[in-house]
Design an enzyme around this catalytic site. Structure first.
Site, mmCIF file in Angstrom:
data_model
loop_
_atom_site.group_PDB
_atom_site.id
_atom_site.type_symbol
_atom_site.label_atom_id
_atom_site.label_comp_id
_atom_site.label_asym_id
_atom_site.label_seq_id
_atom_site.Cartn_x
_atom_site.Cartn_y
_atom_site.Cartn_z
ATOM 1 N N GLY A 40 0.841 -1.192 0.000
ATOM 2 C CA GLY A 40 0.000 0.000 0.000
ATOM 3 C C GLY A 40 0.879 1.245 0.000
ATOM 4 O O GLY A 40 1.903 1.294 0.678
ATOM 5 N N LEU A 43 -0.916 7.397 2.500
ATOM 6 C CA LEU A 43 -0.129 8.214 3.423
ATOM 7 C C LEU A 43 0.751 7.358 4.317
ATOM 8 O O LEU A 43 1.942 7.631 4.484
ATOM 9 C CB LEU A 43 -1.053 9.090 4.268
ATOM 10 C CG LEU A 43 -1.726 10.236 3.522
ATOM 11 C CD1 LEU A 43 -2.639 11.005 4.463
ATOM 12 C CD2 LEU A 43 -0.700 11.169 2.916
ATOM 13 N N HIS A 266 -20.206 8.840 7.612
ATOM 14 C CA HIS A 266 -19.958 10.272 7.502
ATOM 15 C C HIS A 266 -21.254 11.005 7.174
ATOM 16 O O HIS A 266 -21.968 10.612 6.262
ATOM 17 C CB HIS A 266 -18.924 10.517 6.400
ATOM 18 C CG HIS A 266 -18.318 11.879 6.457
ATOM 19 N ND1 HIS A 266 -19.034 13.006 6.162
ATOM 20 C CD2 HIS A 266 -17.066 12.282 6.777
ATOM 21 C CE1 HIS A 266 -18.230 14.062 6.305
ATOM 22 N NE2 HIS A 266 -17.035 13.644 6.672
ATOM 23 N N ARG A 337 -19.187 13.244 14.003
ATOM 24 C CA ARG A 337 -19.797 12.592 12.855
ATOM 25 C C ARG A 337 -20.875 11.573 13.204
ATOM 26 O O ARG A 337 -21.920 11.532 12.567
ATOM 27 C CB ARG A 337 -18.691 11.880 12.067
ATOM 28 C CG ARG A 337 -17.747 12.871 11.458
ATOM 29 C CD ARG A 337 -16.603 12.192 10.775
ATOM 30 N NE ARG A 337 -15.824 13.195 10.061
ATOM 31 C CZ ARG A 337 -14.722 12.957 9.380
ATOM 32 N NH1 ARG A 337 -14.246 11.728 9.322
ATOM 33 N NH2 ARG A 337 -14.089 13.910 8.760
ATOM 34 N N HIS A 408 -17.662 5.729 5.495
ATOM 35 C CA HIS A 408 -16.546 6.577 5.138
ATOM 36 C C HIS A 408 -15.205 6.044 5.628
ATOM 37 O O HIS A 408 -14.186 6.172 4.964
ATOM 38 C CB HIS A 408 -16.790 7.954 5.756
ATOM 39 C CG HIS A 408 -15.697 8.930 5.511
ATOM 40 N ND1 HIS A 408 -15.273 9.242 4.254
ATOM 41 C CD2 HIS A 408 -14.930 9.653 6.370
ATOM 42 C CE1 HIS A 408 -14.283 10.132 4.344
ATOM 43 N NE2 HIS A 408 -14.044 10.380 5.595
ATOM 44 N N ARG A 442 -13.878 8.231 14.788
ATOM 45 C CA ARG A 442 -12.723 9.064 14.476
ATOM 46 C C ARG A 442 -13.137 10.519 14.308
ATOM 47 O O ARG A 442 -14.172 10.799 13.687
ATOM 48 C CB ARG A 442 -12.054 8.567 13.195
ATOM 49 C CG ARG A 442 -10.856 9.422 12.794
ATOM 50 C CD ARG A 442 -10.133 8.855 11.594
ATOM 51 N NE ARG A 442 -10.929 8.862 10.378
ATOM 52 C CZ ARG A 442 -11.209 9.947 9.659
ATOM 53 N NH1 ARG A 442 -10.792 11.134 10.041
ATOM 54 N NH2 ARG A 442 -11.927 9.853 8.552
ATOM 55 N N LEU A 448 -5.561 11.581 8.341
ATOM 56 C CA LEU A 448 -4.320 11.965 7.674
ATOM 57 C C LEU A 448 -3.203 12.034 8.710
ATOM 58 O O LEU A 448 -2.075 11.602 8.483
ATOM 59 C CB LEU A 448 -4.489 13.319 6.981
ATOM 60 C CG LEU A 448 -5.630 13.404 5.967
ATOM 61 C CD1 LEU A 448 -5.648 14.768 5.291
ATOM 62 C CD2 LEU A 448 -5.508 12.317 4.921
#
Lengths: 644, 249
Positions: A40, A43, A266, A337, A408, A442, A448
């Site tokens: 993968g 990030l 989300h 959320r 999400h 989260r 990120l």
């Protein structure tokens, strides 16, 4: 079996510093004798691969896309949190830690979350040094915004494309190491299985997506940076190719899977438009900073709206119910959320939904436009408004947006200890692929942060500690275990190709998605979950007898790729249901209707469920074994989350 | 809606390939272009025909994976990515021609899928700031005027889809390459390697077999992210000033 989280002793703020010091180091001259596989290139993967190569390790990086730059991190819009306190508004490492633990509804480890907050400040430094063009103030310093329920402005952003810019930064660092010969890149290559020898991860089996060649790769350590499993729901905001296969195969080879039922729905996505729908599009949460969420106050008005007899702008102010502002006066439209999503579902279930399907609420900008002018709104959200118009054909400057929750992010994932190592020594999981930092929910702009924290600043230390304990000699790729796993992979591919049933792969994937969304989505019940389990088992049988996979292995074969991934989603789906069934409480994204407060909020049971549910695979057709890691809270006091 | 689709089918990179005509009915205006192809592919599978292969991933217009040359235009009639194109841009009864990106440096892999790894190699040649993890100063120690940061961001938005190459009669990759060179040339972080970067990236671009730029502006007109052709002018300036005062000489 007792899970050892390996949390270092000592005060919270000193744990990571002490741990780094007590970690073993690999001699600089010896680093080139160690191979590390990174699967993968989002990030987490790109930052880990680049950082490890900079240290001198030999890295192989794999991705199924045609280029590492396309990993789904690229689609993150809103921003990245960091406790810089550049705005002088009271932020601190401790506050970011506290917000994250609380936002996760007290189902994450204190030590991990504190470390995340601690390294967050270095991430921004690193990205800026790479040339990531973050938004700036006129004075030339970095701009921040408040995001997703935070009461301080700690979110750094690059227009509505923060994920893109951060990923391109990590990709540029990775590219530099490819040029240096320290990273060998394997694009369009998918991990099919994990090779474990004497209890340690020693390599992987891959399929070259262009030629179909099944190959083995040996290494001293394997890092899974393969993202989340939201596509188990078929419709999600994930990219079409996002899948659980790498993590799931690792799970079947001994890596425990933790909290699989913790999924994030989300609140601000574009509603479903029809049966052809292939994916859902997120509208950045930052929109809730200026948009007001509402539905008509009565079913009659909603009914007229759905039939197209009236338009949103025809509805008078007193006939609008700003339900988030009404229910949560202090946080209003900026509640976390899970709370925002559940409330939208609740009003739609009452017949107040606003589009043809009745599954949508309004997000209205006319107040913000009147207050700030259209130009300012355009500067902030121009690209998002444009995207909305492109997809729906409606202009959000004129008419309120319609939004509805969509899957999400998945907080669950492979269980890892403080070193991000799974229960298989030498196998690590980073970013969304692990379970560790977000608990049951989260916070916005934290994904990120976690991906880059794991890749740039955690794993380079912890992998070194593991490698330092291995002899610097090459892993033997002729070990029979490599050949055995390779043969298993080939057999499975052949099985899929030979079924030659009547239905395409998507037919099964859509059905699985519907079951998951209806019974293991925003609200779950014991009855629904039990039914879902039986349905998934039946669907799995049907898949393996009636799926139609075209063509051969020895070519680019997208239906074979999909079939292979959906087969794993079918198994994961069942485990998610088991996890949701056993957790007799509501917390964060996991809302069991049987467990709620009188005013409809999630009712946690800290006495019985303040643990991480890690599942151990026992074999085909067997129920998985639950292993608990008790969560110990030494610094924060567990309270009922209140956003009133 | 009912549509006639003329789609390029090519079994692999050595196959000659050719157009095959399919009829797509039950197309709704709300479908995205790729969803229309999904529906076609499910029908083809049920009929025992290998589905049409095309690249796609995020379907949000940001990953740059989707391509398709639709009715003679990269990404179709709108200035957006194919995944953001919806069927309301077409009318009932229309014939739609779908081809892969055509460029020597982007060989066809299968059907509509091409190999764009040449772009990765251009970035590997110098599209970065050489900074190791951990060695960065505090982010606010490098103030950057807002207008400069904005310009850098404009260039950095490139998604690497390759539409600029597909649109260009010379299959030039100048817009792609110049976007990265511009971003880093504008920012203070990019100054140290400014000259070598321009030299190396341009050399790699030429080595990959991309054509020259003749300033037709087709790339800018078709770019789904609105990357400006002024980046090419900036790249040329960077390149020429680099070769006359090269750091490596």
């Amino acid at each position: 079996m007792i899970l050892d989280s390996k949390i270092p002793a000592g005060p919270l703020a000193e744990k990571w510093t002490n741990h780094k010091f007590s970690s073993k180091l690999v001699n600089p001259a010896n680093k080139r004798k160690y191979d590390v596989i990174v699967v993968g290139t989002g990030l987490a993967g790109a930052s880990a691969a680049a950082s490890l190569a900079e240290l001198g390790y030999i890295v192989k990086a794999f991705c199924f896309q045609d280029s590492p730059r396309r990993a789904h991190s690229i689609a993150a819009q809103g921003g990245i949190n960091a406790a810089k306190n550049y705005q002088n508004d009271g932020d601190s490492i401790y506050r970011l830690f506290y917000d994250t633990i609380k936002g996760g509804d007290y189902r994450a480890r204190e030590a991990n979350v504190y470390r995340l907050a601690e390294v967050s400040v270095k991430i921004i430094d690193q990205c800026v040094a790479q040339g990531v063009p973050f938004a700036r103030e006129y004075g030339g310093l970095l701009a921040n915004r408040s995001f997703g329920g935070a009461q301080v402005s700690r979110t750094f952003y690059a227009r509505g494309q923060t994920g893109q810019q951060l990923l391109l930064g990590a990709y540029s660092a990775l590219s530099r190491q490819v040029a240096n010969g320290k990273v060998k890149l394997y694009p369009r290559t998918e991990m099919m299985d994990l090779v474990v020898i004497d209890g340690h991860a020693k390599g992987i089996v891959t399929r070259n997506l262009i030629t179909g060649a099944v190959e083995t790769h040996a290494a001293h350590a394997v890092l899974l940076c393969t993202g989340g499993y939201g596509n188990v729901f078929f419709l999600s905001t994930n990219a079409m190719g996002s899948n659980v296969t790498a993590a799931w195969r690792a799970h079947k080879r001994g890596a425990f899977f933790a909290n699989p039922c913790f999924t994030q729905i989300h609140p601000t996505c574009i509603p479903v438009s029809g049966d052809h729908q292939s994916k859902l599009t997120l509208m950045s949460e930052s929109l809730r900073n200026d948009g007001r969420v509402w539905v008509p106050a009565s079913q009659e008005i909603a009914e007229k709206l759905r039939k197209g007899q009236i338009k949103a702008n025809d509805i008078k102010e007193e006939d609008r119910d700003y339900f988030l502002e009404r229910n949560y006066p202090s946080f209003g439209n900026l509640v976390p959320r899970d709370v925002a999503s559940r409330n939208a579902k609740y009003v739609c279930d009452q017949g107040l939904g606003v589009n043809e399907t009745g599954e949508a609420v309004f997000l209205d900008f006319r107040y913000a436009i009147t207050r700030d002018t259209r130009e300012i709104i355009e500067q902030k959200y121009g690209n998002l408004f444009e995207m909305y118009k492109q997809i729906t054909g409606e202009d959000p400057y004129e008419m309120p947006m319609m939004i509805y929750p969509a899957v999400h992010y998945t907080m669950g994932g492979l269980w890892v200890d403080y070193n991000l190592m799974t229960t298989v020594p030498g196998l690590y999981a980073l970013g969304e692929a692990n379970f560790s930092e977000h608990g049951a929910n989260r916070l916005g702009a934290s994904a990120l942060m976690q991906g880059l924290a794991d890749g740039y600043f955690v794993v380079p230390y912890t992998v070194g500690d593991y490698l330092a304990q291995l002899a610097p000699k090459q892993v033997d790729e002729t070990h029979p275990e490599f050949a055995r796993i390779k043969e298993e992979v080939q057999n499975r591919i052949n099985m899929l190709l030979q079924i030659n049933g009547t239905k395409p792969v998507d037919y099964f994937h859509r059905r699985l998605g519907k079951i998951m969304w209806n019974e293991c989505g925003m609200a779950r019940t014991i009855k629904g979950l039990k039914g879902a389990k039986a349905e998934i088992q039946a669907l799995k049988k049907e898949f393996w007898s009636n799926v139609k996979v075209m063509a051969t292995n020895e070519e680019l074969n997208q239906s074979l790729e999909k079939a292979n991934r959906v087969a794993d989603f079918l198994e994961l789906g069942e485990l998610m249901v088991d996890d949701a069934l056993h957790r007799n409480e509501s917390c964060g994204g996991h809302f069991r209707e049987e467990y709620q407060t009188p005013d409809g909020e999630a009712l946690r049971d800290d006495e019985n469920f303040a643990y991480v549910a890690a599942w151990k695979y026992l074999g085909e057709g067997q129920e998985e074994e639950l292993v608990k890691e008790e969560l110990v809270f030494e610094n924060v006091k567990l309270t009922q989350r209140s956003y009133k | 809606m009912k549509l006639t689709l003329k789609i390029w089918r090519q079994k692999n990179s050595t196959d000659k390939g050719g157009f095959v005509t399919y009829v797509a009915d039950h197309v709704s205006k709300d479908m995205s272009f790729l969803e229309m192809l999904d529906v076609l592919n499910d029908q083809l599978t049920e009929r025992g025909v290998d589905p049409v292969h095309f690249d796609h991933d995020c379907r949000e217009g940001i990953c740059g994976m989707c391509s398709l040359y639709i009715n003679g235009k990269p990404h179709g009639p709108l200035q957006t990515t194919t995944c953001q194109l919806h069927m309301r841009s077409f009318s009932d009864g229309e014939t739609i021609t779908i081809e892969p990106w055509r460029a020597k440096a982007f060989p066809v892999v299968k059907d509509l899928v091409v190999n764009r790894s040449a772009f990765d190699r251009i970035i590997q040649a110098g599209g970065y700031v050489s900074v190791n993890t951990g060695g960065a100063p505090d982010a606010n120690e490098i103030p950057i005027p807002k207008n400069v940061a904005d310009l850098a961001m404009d260039a950095a938005q490139c998604i690497g889809c390759g539409a600029c190459v597909a649109a260009c009669k010379n299959a030039s990759a100048m817009l792609f390459t110049s976007a990265k060179i511009s971003q880093l040339a504008l920012l203070p972080q990019g100054q140290v390697e400014r000259k070598t970067r321009a030299e190396k990236m341009v050399a790699q671009m030429d080595a990959e077999g991309f054509g020259a730029c003749t300033n037709t502006g087709a790339c800018e007109a078709e770019c789904p992210k609105g990357i400006s052709i002024t980046n090419i002018a900036r790249m040329n300036r960077e390149y020429f000033s680099a070769v006359v005062s090269s750091d490596t000489m």
